[in-house]
Design an enzyme around this catalytic site. Structure first.
Site, PDB file in Angstrom:
ATOM      1  N   GLY A  40       0.655  -1.245   0.253  1.00  0.00           N
ATOM      2  CA  GLY A  40      -0.199  -0.042   0.228  1.00  0.00           C
ATOM      3  C   GLY A  40       0.753   1.150   0.039  1.00  0.00           C
ATOM      4  O   GLY A  40       0.658   2.010   0.556  1.00  0.00           O
ATOM      5  N   ALA A  41       2.002   1.263  -0.714  1.00  0.00           N
ATOM      6  CA  ALA A  41       3.550   2.525  -0.369  1.00  0.00           C
ATOM      7  C   ALA A  41       2.655   3.412  -1.842  1.00  0.00           C
ATOM      8  O   ALA A  41       3.145   4.250  -1.868  1.00  0.00           O
ATOM      9  CB  ALA A  41       4.168   1.554  -0.531  1.00  0.00           C
ATOM     10  N   ILE A  45      -0.162   7.084   3.882  1.00  0.00           N
ATOM     11  CA  ILE A  45       0.596   6.643   4.872  1.00  0.00           C
ATOM     12  C   ILE A  45       2.054   5.722   4.350  1.00  0.00           C
ATOM     13  O   ILE A  45       2.638   6.079   5.120  1.00  0.00           O
ATOM     14  CB  ILE A  45       0.189   6.092   6.334  1.00  0.00           C
ATOM     15  CG1 ILE A  45      -0.270   4.786   6.602  1.00  0.00           C
ATOM     16  CG2 ILE A  45      -0.810   7.468   6.726  1.00  0.00           C
ATOM     17  CD1 ILE A  45      -1.328   4.559   7.465  1.00  0.00           C
ATOM     18  N   GLY A  46       0.865   4.231   3.623  1.00  0.00           N
ATOM     19  CA  GLY A  46       2.452   3.673   3.315  1.00  0.00           C
ATOM     20  C   GLY A  46       3.401   4.193   2.612  1.00  0.00           C
ATOM     21  O   GLY A  46       4.236   4.041   2.053  1.00  0.00           O
ATOM     22  N   ASN A 119       0.812  -2.719   5.113  1.00  0.00           N
ATOM     23  CA  ASN A 119      -0.499  -2.157   5.421  1.00  0.00           C
ATOM     24  C   ASN A 119      -1.117  -1.514   4.378  1.00  0.00           C
ATOM     25  O   ASN A 119      -1.948  -0.959   4.894  1.00  0.00           O
ATOM     26  CB  ASN A 119       1.017  -0.005   5.089  1.00  0.00           C
ATOM     27  CG  ASN A 119       0.095   0.886   4.508  1.00  0.00           C
ATOM     28  OD1 ASN A 119       0.005   1.810   5.958  1.00  0.00           O
ATOM     29  ND2 ASN A 119       0.178   1.440   3.716  1.00  0.00           N
ATOM     30  N   THR A 140      -8.601  -8.381   1.316  1.00  0.00           N
ATOM     31  CA  THR A 140      -7.635  -7.753   0.831  1.00  0.00           C
ATOM     32  C   THR A 140      -6.255  -7.209   2.059  1.00  0.00           C
ATOM     33  O   THR A 140      -5.200  -6.804   2.307  1.00  0.00           O
ATOM     34  CB  THR A 140      -7.675  -6.337   0.328  1.00  0.00           C
ATOM     35  OG1 THR A 140      -8.635  -6.726  -1.112  1.00  0.00           O
ATOM     36  CG2 THR A 140      -7.043  -4.846  -0.364  1.00  0.00           C
ATOM     37  N   TYR A 196     -24.502  -8.326   4.641  1.00  0.00           N
ATOM     38  CA  TYR A 196     -23.513  -7.112   5.078  1.00  0.00           C
ATOM     39  C   TYR A 196     -23.524  -5.924   5.607  1.00  0.00           C
ATOM     40  O   TYR A 196     -24.396  -5.153   5.273  1.00  0.00           O
ATOM     41  CB  TYR A 196     -22.545  -7.021   2.957  1.00  0.00           C
ATOM     42  CG  TYR A 196     -21.466  -6.728   3.399  1.00  0.00           C
ATOM     43  CD1 TYR A 196     -19.766  -6.899   3.055  1.00  0.00           C
ATOM     44  CD2 TYR A 196     -21.491  -5.241   2.947  1.00  0.00           C
ATOM     45  CE1 TYR A 196     -18.669  -6.299   3.174  1.00  0.00           C
ATOM     46  CE2 TYR A 196     -20.290  -4.754   2.268  1.00  0.00           C
ATOM     47  CZ  TYR A 196     -19.248  -4.950   3.022  1.00  0.00           C
ATOM     48  OH  TYR A 196     -17.992  -4.174   3.084  1.00  0.00           O
TER      49      TYR A 196
END
Length: 323
Positions: A40-41, A45-46, A119, A140, A196
């Site tokens: 997640g970079a 914040i990643g 992350n 995920t 859900y």
């Protein structure tokens, strides 16, 4: 300490607090001997975590859904940190085959792995199934990271043994785990579209992140390997992870109430950098952090038997979808 972390602006026992930034945490730390993967970079914040790791000299691998999106991030970070050592590789966490492909490529092309920062995540999205037929947030946020971590463990263990540098695994969870009773780890429940609830599903996945780190830590201690695993709440940050909230009137109202406590991105990456890099967290394992300090998750999140059951459930899901 409150559920959001150390009271806003105050420093805790670590000497840092919710207002600390990732650069504050990493100041003076030499990470030039470290190789790190940050999922997640490509944004939020990643991306900031990857930037600060690179700033301190680490060799940083950025998994991205497409090489094109990853290269754009690499170019952006290289402009900010000209000396950065950044490598982009393709991976889609919501696809177990993609995770396997990434891990295989990484293991064959890189000698060492010191730090794994799990992350990446999605939050409160409309109901949908992953490519493997699993509710997307669980697939995920937890299952992709569960498989990724397992496939990289041998590399991390050998790295710690060869280099004498303790390996660290960091799972980004959330204070939202408090909304989960731990009874949602059943495929029929996860995949039941009629029942859900987007935020409840997110909460279940974040509880799973904590339990996963705790069970990893228990296994490391039992095995005697030089690895640690911890989880954390980064804070409430206005990144694109909250993009689905604006389409839900109830969640949007809740978010507007907590907006005064929202961190900026450099503050949001601080706790991750504290757990992944700081010398004070060496040998610390099986803990939960918030506001750059140790915090206390719910009793459900500390349930060792539930952590074992989640591990078995996750293994079963992964194995059934490899056939």
């Amino acid at each position: 300490m409150g559920i959001w972390g150390w009271p806003w602006g105050r420093r805790g026992l670590s000497g840092f607090g919710s207002a600390s930034t990732a650069e504050d945490i990493a100041a003076g730390i030499d990470a030039s001997h470290l190789t790190a993967i940050v999922t997640g970079a490509t944004n939020g914040i990643g991306k900031e975590t990857a930037r600060v790791l690179a700033l301190r000299g680490a060799n940083v691998i950025i998994p991205a859904r497409t090489l094109e999106s990853g290269m754009k991030v690499k170019e952006s970070l290289a402009e900010e940190v000209p000396s950065s050592k950044l490598h982009v590789m393709e991976m889609d966490l919501s696809s177990l085959d993609s995770v396997r492909s990434f891990a295989g490529s990484f293991n064959s092309s890189h000698k060492h792995l010191n730090v794994l920062i799990n992350n990446a995540g999605i939050m409160a999205c409309p109901f949908q199934l992953s490519k493997d037929g699993i509710e997307l947030q669980f697939a995920t946020n937890h299952l992709g990271h569960f498989l990724l971590t397992n496939l990289l463990l041998d590399k991390m263990k050998s790295t710690a043994k060869e280099t004498g540098v303790q390996g660290r695994i960091v799972n980004l969870a959330s204070t939202a785990h408090r909304r989960s009773d731990g009874k949602g780890f059943d495929l029929n429940k996860l995949n039941n579209e009629s029942k859900y609830n987007a935020f409840s599903a997110y909460s279940h996945s974040k509880l799973a992140n904590i339990l996963h780190a705790n069970e990893l830590s228990r296994r490391f201690q039992e095995e005697g390997c030089d690895l640690t695993a911890n989880s954390l709440h980064p804070g409430i940050i206005g990144t694109n992870i909250v993009r689905y909230i604006t389409t839900n009137s109830v969640l949007a109202s809740i978010f507007s109430l907590v907006k005064p406590f929202v961190k900026d991105i450099p503050q949001g990456a601080a706790t991750t950098c504290y757990v992944a890099l700081h010398p004070d967290t060496k040998r610390v394992s099986g803990k939960y952090f918030a506001g750059c300090n140790e915090a206390t998750p719910t009793s459900v999140a500390r349930d060792a038997e539930l952590a074992k059951r989640l591990w078995a459930f996750s293994e079963e899901l992964v194995e059934n979808r490899s056939k």
